[in-house]
Design an enzyme around this catalytic site. Structure first.
Site, PDB file in Angstrom:
ATOM      1  N   GLY A   1     103.939   1.460  38.830  1.00 26.99           N
ATOM      2  CA  GLY A   1     103.656   2.743  39.461  1.00 26.99           C
ATOM      3  C   GLY A   1     104.036   3.926  38.576  1.00 26.99           C
TER       4      GLY A   1
ATOM      5  CD  GLU B   1      97.270  -0.067  30.721  1.00 30.50           C
ATOM      6  OE1 GLU B   1      96.521   0.258  31.661  1.00 30.50           O
ATOM      7  OE2 GLU B   1      96.983   0.112  29.534  1.00 30.50           O
TER       8      GLU B   1
ATOM      9  CB  CYS C   1      95.887  -0.658  38.996  1.00 32.53           C
ATOM     10  SG  CYS C   1      95.063  -1.826  37.908  1.00 32.53           S
TER      11      CYS C   1
END
Ligand code: NAD
Length: 510
Positions: A241, A262, A301
């Site tokens: 996150g 990422e 995601c």
């Protein structure tokens, strides 16, 4: 009657920390129960690593890098090891898919797809590493100089991964890191550590020297935090996150280590009316929007969590979408016929409930879902299930539109012009992925070119290729995984300038 796959607990093993070739419990003796999200039962008990374990793992990785054979092993041999790992992954495909399904809640079929994708990543990086040239000769403009640019491993890599695709995220990091000749410490999510334990076992079975791949199970803080700040770690590659990613970058800054992030996404799915002009086009766009938003209960995601649709087709489209979303079969991921599993944890479920409440209070209109399934309608009744939910009449000021919810929530916004569609799709602090559906190829490509996202799909959603870079614009991250760039992240670049005809310079005359 639905058949259920046999579910033996994958790993009842508190010796889940792997340092210098040895499996061991936490130095403090701490343990953590890993829960099955489908019924909240205990799936496994693993070691709860601490700062001392982390330091030991980094020390082992440091020794293996500074003194061990791995960084100097020929690229062809490193590639061969990656290929062996790929073969072992396929040998254990069913067992690994089951672990992934039980640990994350995803369906067994999704687990199988994950293992195939993990295998593909190992195979891709094996071929990339094997095909690499030893260096790029640079023309220095004189025959007296031999100048070459070479690539070397970075050193000790800390790999920190999330809970939604545990093995996949670990492999996108571990395969290139090892292929490039690095040593590593893997820190999987404390919520879903089980497949990473198996991966390290397979790396050992494939013949990786001791100390090259170490594993510390445990919490983000202290394990991930210590890895991020550790002076002997040269690179930290983090997937997770935004808030945790910022902490990683801050902790890594004083030692100026390389950082790859990422992070999350709030991904737009832009649908033009012309995509729905035929029955086939309409069906495709609806089906893709459903898949984009609800696969793995939206815990992806790159989930297409924002439907941005041309106003003229909104009513018909959303009505059909809601009708199909209501028919998604929820249940334990290992049960046959189940299409969506539970959310991964109680906090994740609470977060989703909170987002729905906030959206409704801000004026969103509920088209389906909006609650947990009734206990009589779901089996097992005590899992972290939430109904696929569509929130219509949303706008950019709503939290549910701006923030990553990571659940089965789809928001609907509308546009009238192409310009407006692009503005809406780019109006996010993230920039991981997005899609455009249109029957007009020129328009689709024009819009795709203007989307500020790391991956853009035209008339599709979700596919990715190991050969193509993955990562985000904006606050979706720094750096790229997969593709040649995904290997380059794990390499230092060195210029070797050799004077073939040395002579005094005579800059100083004294
Ligand atoms: P998270 O940030 O809570 O945790 C990710 C990892 O970081 C875990 O291993 C956790 O223990 C660790 N961690 C937590 N705090 C830390 C700290 N202070 N220092 C170092 N490590 C720390 O994320 P999550 O909830 O596990 O995963 C979901 C998030 O991951 C979503 O935001 C999702 O978008 C993102 N994600 C991104 C991608 C991508 O490719 N961009 C892929 C999968 C998931």
């Amino acid at each position: 009657m639905a058949a259920t796959v046999e579910n033996p607990p994958p790993d009842q093993d508190v010796a889940s920390i792997h340092i210098d070739g040895r499996w061991r419990p936490s130095s403090s003796g701490g343990t953590r129960q890993v829960l099955d999200p489908a019924d909240a039962s205990v799936l496994a008990t693993v070691a709860e690593g601490d700062r001392a374990d982390t330091d030991s793992a980094v020390a082992a990785a440091r020794r293996a890098f500074d003194e061990g054979p791995w960084p100097h092993t020929p690229a062809t041999e490193r590639a061969e090891l990656l290929r062996r790992v790929a073969d072992l992954l396929q040998r254990d495909r069913e067992a690994l898919a089951l672990i992934e399904s039980r640990d994350t809640g995803k369906t067994l079929e999704e687990g199988r797809v994950d293992i195939d994708d993990v295998t593909a990543a190992f195979r891709y990086f094996a071929e990339l590493v094997a095909a690499e040239s030893p260096g790029r000769v640079v023309d220095a403009g004189t025959p007296d100089v031999h100048s070459v640019v070479v690539h070397e491993p970075v050193g000790v890599c800390a790999l920190i991964t999330p809970w939604n695709y545990p093995l996949l995220q670990a492999s996108w990091k571990a395969a290139p890191a090892l292929g490039a000749g690095n040593t590593l410490v893997l820190k999987p999510s404390e919520v879903t550590p089980l497949s990473s334990v198996r991966l390290v076992r397979l790396l050992t079975e494939a013949g990786l020297p001791h100390g090259v791949a170490n594993l510390v199970t445990g919490a983000g803080d202290p394990v991930g935090a210590r890895l991020s700040e550790h002076p002997d770690v040269d690179l930290v590659s983090f997937t997770g996150g935004l808030a945790s990613g910022v902490k990683v970058a801050q902790a890594a800054a004083p030692t100026v280590k390389k950082v790859a992030l990422e992070l999350g996404g709030k991904n737009p799915n832009v649908v033009f009316a012309d995509a729905c002009a035929t029955e086939e086009g309409f069906d495709t766009a609806v089906d893709q929007a459903l898949n984009a938003a609800f696969i793995h209960s939206g815990q992806v995601c790159s989930a297409g969590a924002r439907l941005i649709i041309e106003e003229s087709v909104r009513d018909r489209f959303v009505t059909e979408l809601a009708s199909r979303a209501e028919r998604i079969r929820l249940g334990r991921g290992t049960e046959e016929g189940v299409e969506c599993g539970p959310l991964v944890s109680a906090p994740q479920l609470a977060k989703v409930e909170e987002y729905v409440a906030s959206a409704l209070s801000e004026g969103a209109v509920l088209r389906c879902g909006g609650e947990r399934p009734k206990p009589s309608e779901i089996r097992p009744a005590d899992g972290y299930f939430y109904l696929p939910t569509i929130l219509d009449h949303c706008h950019r000021q709503m939290r549910v539109v701006r923030e990553e919810t990571f659940g089965p929530l789809l928001t609907v916004e509308t546009f009238r012009t192409e310009e407006e569609a692009v503005t809406l799709a780019n109006d996010t602090e993230y920039g991981l992925a997005g899609a455009v559906f249109s029957a007009d190829t020129a328009r689709a490509r024009r819009v795709a070119a203007r989307l500020r996202h790391g991956t853009v799909w035209i008339n599709d959603f979700h596919p990715y290729l190991p050969q193509a870079e993955w990562g985000g614009f904006g606050r979706s991250g720094v750096g790229r995984e997969l593709g040649p760039h995904g290997l380059a992240e794990y390499r230092e670049t060195k210029h070797v300038y050799e004077n073939l005809n040395p002579a005094p310079v005579r800059w100083f005359t004294g």
